[in-house]
Design an enzyme around this catalytic site. Structure first.
Site, PDB file in Angstrom:
ATOM      1  N   HIS A 152       0.843  -1.214   0.000  1.00  0.00           N
ATOM      2  CA  HIS A 152       0.000   0.000   0.000  1.00  0.00           C
ATOM      3  C   HIS A 152       0.874   1.259   0.000  1.00  0.00           C
ATOM      4  O   HIS A 152       0.618   2.207   0.747  1.00  0.00           O
ATOM      5  CB  HIS A 152      -0.994  -0.016   1.165  1.00  0.00           C
ATOM      6  CG  HIS A 152      -0.397  -0.127   2.538  1.00  0.00           C
ATOM      7  ND1 HIS A 152      -1.047  -0.737   3.588  1.00  0.00           N
ATOM      8  CD2 HIS A 152       0.785   0.299   3.051  1.00  0.00           C
ATOM      9  CE1 HIS A 152      -0.313  -0.674   4.687  1.00  0.00           C
ATOM     10  NE2 HIS A 152       0.795  -0.041   4.382  1.00  0.00           N
ATOM     11  N   HIS A 199      -1.045   5.057   9.602  1.00  0.00           N
ATOM     12  CA  HIS A 199       0.319   5.601   9.615  1.00  0.00           C
ATOM     13  C   HIS A 199       0.320   6.943  10.345  1.00  0.00           C
ATOM     14  O   HIS A 199       0.584   7.988   9.751  1.00  0.00           O
ATOM     15  CB  HIS A 199       0.846   5.754   8.189  1.00  0.00           C
ATOM     16  CG  HIS A 199       0.878   4.472   7.415  1.00  0.00           C
ATOM     17  ND1 HIS A 199      -0.259   3.917   6.853  1.00  0.00           N
ATOM     18  CD2 HIS A 199       1.898   3.623   7.116  1.00  0.00           C
ATOM     19  CE1 HIS A 199       0.071   2.787   6.237  1.00  0.00           C
ATOM     20  NE2 HIS A 199       1.360   2.585   6.385  1.00  0.00           N
ATOM     21  N   HIS A 333      10.927  -3.263   3.138  1.00  0.00           N
ATOM     22  CA  HIS A 333      11.280  -1.857   3.071  1.00  0.00           C
ATOM     23  C   HIS A 333      11.679  -1.355   4.450  1.00  0.00           C
ATOM     24  O   HIS A 333      11.190  -1.842   5.463  1.00  0.00           O
ATOM     25  CB  HIS A 333      10.159  -0.994   2.478  1.00  0.00           C
ATOM     26  CG  HIS A 333       8.871  -0.938   3.248  1.00  0.00           C
ATOM     27  ND1 HIS A 333       8.127  -2.050   3.564  1.00  0.00           N
ATOM     28  CD2 HIS A 333       8.178   0.118   3.753  1.00  0.00           C
ATOM     29  CE1 HIS A 333       7.021  -1.678   4.212  1.00  0.00           C
ATOM     30  NE2 HIS A 333       7.039  -0.375   4.357  1.00  0.00           N
ATOM     31  N   GLU A 380       5.025  -5.081   8.469  1.00  0.00           N
ATOM     32  CA  GLU A 380       3.636  -4.963   7.999  1.00  0.00           C
ATOM     33  C   GLU A 380       3.126  -6.272   7.393  1.00  0.00           C
ATOM     34  O   GLU A 380       1.909  -6.507   7.357  1.00  0.00           O
ATOM     35  CB  GLU A 380       3.529  -3.850   6.946  1.00  0.00           C
ATOM     36  CG  GLU A 380       3.701  -2.452   7.499  1.00  0.00           C
ATOM     37  CD  GLU A 380       3.594  -1.383   6.412  1.00  0.00           C
ATOM     38  OE1 GLU A 380       3.447  -0.210   6.765  1.00  0.00           O
ATOM     39  OE2 GLU A 380       3.684  -1.727   5.209  1.00  0.00           O
TER      40      GLU A 380
END
Length: 434
Positions: A152, A199, A333, A380
């Site tokens: 996302h 977030h 990431h 995540e």
């Protein structure tokens, strides 16, 4: 089987459950507004005008104007919220309780002084209880038809919003979702339960819930510092969400329930990837937020168990809805520190392999491996295990098929991973020849 709500049969009692909460949301929020002296003064100066400023049903307003607490409770009011309204009017708790029993305050106080109301004669009638457990005619039940897994990345949303999806840098990313959009048009669900992480948009450091289920009717798009994305607000499904809350909490998952919540790129980017540029999202969405920002975060094993419980909850809902569960976030990431920019293609693709072939084993991977191999934000990926647990092969009742798989590096700071898995009937084993 339908959920057991025998508590509704206790005489003279209204249990404040998720359905009642949805029914009385604005009524109870009105009561909360009376916690300031300024609002109390405004209410007492003109009750009707103050009530008309709230999105209350006329039945709710009439209950308050008539001082009818039983009606207010039927309309979704909770006694702890209504107590703030009563205090504004100068009512004592005994006066409020007495009014609901047909007693004066003095009569109610005398009853309490004498030992209170006896439970004898105030239990459930066993014949009524037995009748409530009789099987009802089935009108069809909800089913989990499949699961979507996708990164996302916020920059993907920005590329779409600013018309950059055909630029050479972005074209390979969006090409990987062309087949997905075609599949979605042919397999459009009624509802998506979308697993994502906020977030620092809806939740800041004042509140860090582990699991949040959106139970509201709609969710605005969050402003993440650049203004809200120019995409539609999200329409929820309060009835199904209330059912899921009831079932999951009964299965010992401690959920936070959110009637109001802004949703950020973690939820809107997957919708854009799968549905494109639309004036409104073509299905309802139930947000399921997972904290993967501040440790401790839930384990992969717990996420897989939550997915299994979620499927059980969905398939006990007595409406014939087609439901998909989406797991979002990742892949490898890292956005902070000297290792920022870390990408691990081999680990990512091994994760995709195991997600299809060995979800139970994958769920045992420790957090340390995610962080070391996939970067600090690669954690995540545990959210994908919720969607994976919602598929029928995990508990041996069906099979899954891989409809689409895609992987690409880079998209801004992140590796992009994507899978579509379909629930399929279990194939019959071939008969042995004699």
């Amino acid at each position: 089987m339908p959920l057991d709500k025998s508590y509704k049969l206790v005489p003279g009692t209204t249990i404040f459950d998720a359905e009642q909460s949805a029914r009385g949301y604005h009524l109870n929020q009105f009561c909360m507004s009376l916690m300031t002296a300024e609002n109390r003064a405004a209410y007492l100066a003109d009750e009707r005008a103050y009530l008309d400023a709230w999105p209350l049903r006329e039945e709710q307003k009439r209950a308050l104007l008539d001082r009818d607490l039983n009606a207010a409770v039927r309309e979704g009011g909770n006694i702890y919220f209504l107590a703030k309204w009563g205090a504004t009017l100068g009512f004592s708790f005994q006066q409020m309780a007495g009014s609901m029993t047909g007693m004066t305050e003095e009569e109610y106080r005398a009853m309490m002084a004498a030992g209170g109301r006896s439970v004898e004669g105030n239990r459930i009638d066993h014949a009524v209880l037995e009748a409530s457990h009789a099987p009802a005619a089935a009108s069809g039940r909800a089913t989990v038809t499949g699961a979507v897994f996708t990164s996302h990345v916020p920059a993907i949303g920005a590329a779409m919003d600013h018309g950059k999806s055909e630029e050479p840098y972005w074209r390979p990313v969006f090409a990987g979702y062309e087949r997905s959009r075609a599949w979605m048009r042919e397999n459009l669900p009624d509802v998506v339960v979308l697993v994502y992480n906020d977030h620092a948009s809806a939740f800041d450091q004042s509140l860090v819930p582990t699991f949040v289920l959106g139970t509201g009717a709609s969710y605005p798009v969050a402003d993440e510092g650049y203004g809200p994305r120019p995409v539609p607000a999200v329409e929820g499904d309060p009835d199904l969400a209330a059912h899921l809350a009831h079932s999951l909490i009964r299965d010992d998952f401690d959920l936070t329930l959110a009637n109001e919540m802004a949703v950020d790129h973690g939820l809107t980017v997957p919708l854009s990837l799968m549905f494109g540029d639309v004036e409104e999202w073509p299905c309802k969405v139930i947000p399921l937020h997972v904290n993967v920002v501040q440790y401790p975060v839930p384990s992969g094993a717990r996420c897989l168990r939550l997915g299994r419980a979620l499927r059980k909850a969905i398939e006990s809902y007595d409406r014939p809805l087609r439901v998909q569960v989406w797991g979002t976030g990742g892949m490898s990431h890292q956005l902070q520190g000297p290792r920022a920019g870390l990408i691990n293609r081999a680990w990512d693709n091994a994760f995709l392999d195991r997600l299809v072939e060995d979800p139970v084993g994958l769920a045992e991977v420790p957090h340390l491996e995610y962080v070391e191999e996939a970067g600090s934000e690669g954690i995540e990926l545990v959210m994908w295990l919720i969607a994976r647990g919602a598929l029928s092969d995990v508990d041996g009742t069906g099979d899954v098929g891989v409809e689409h798989r895609f992987y690409h590096v880079p998209a801004s700071n992140t590796a992009v991973g994507h899978l579509i898995l379909e629930n399929r009937p279990r194939a019959e084993a071939p008969a042995e020849k004699e």
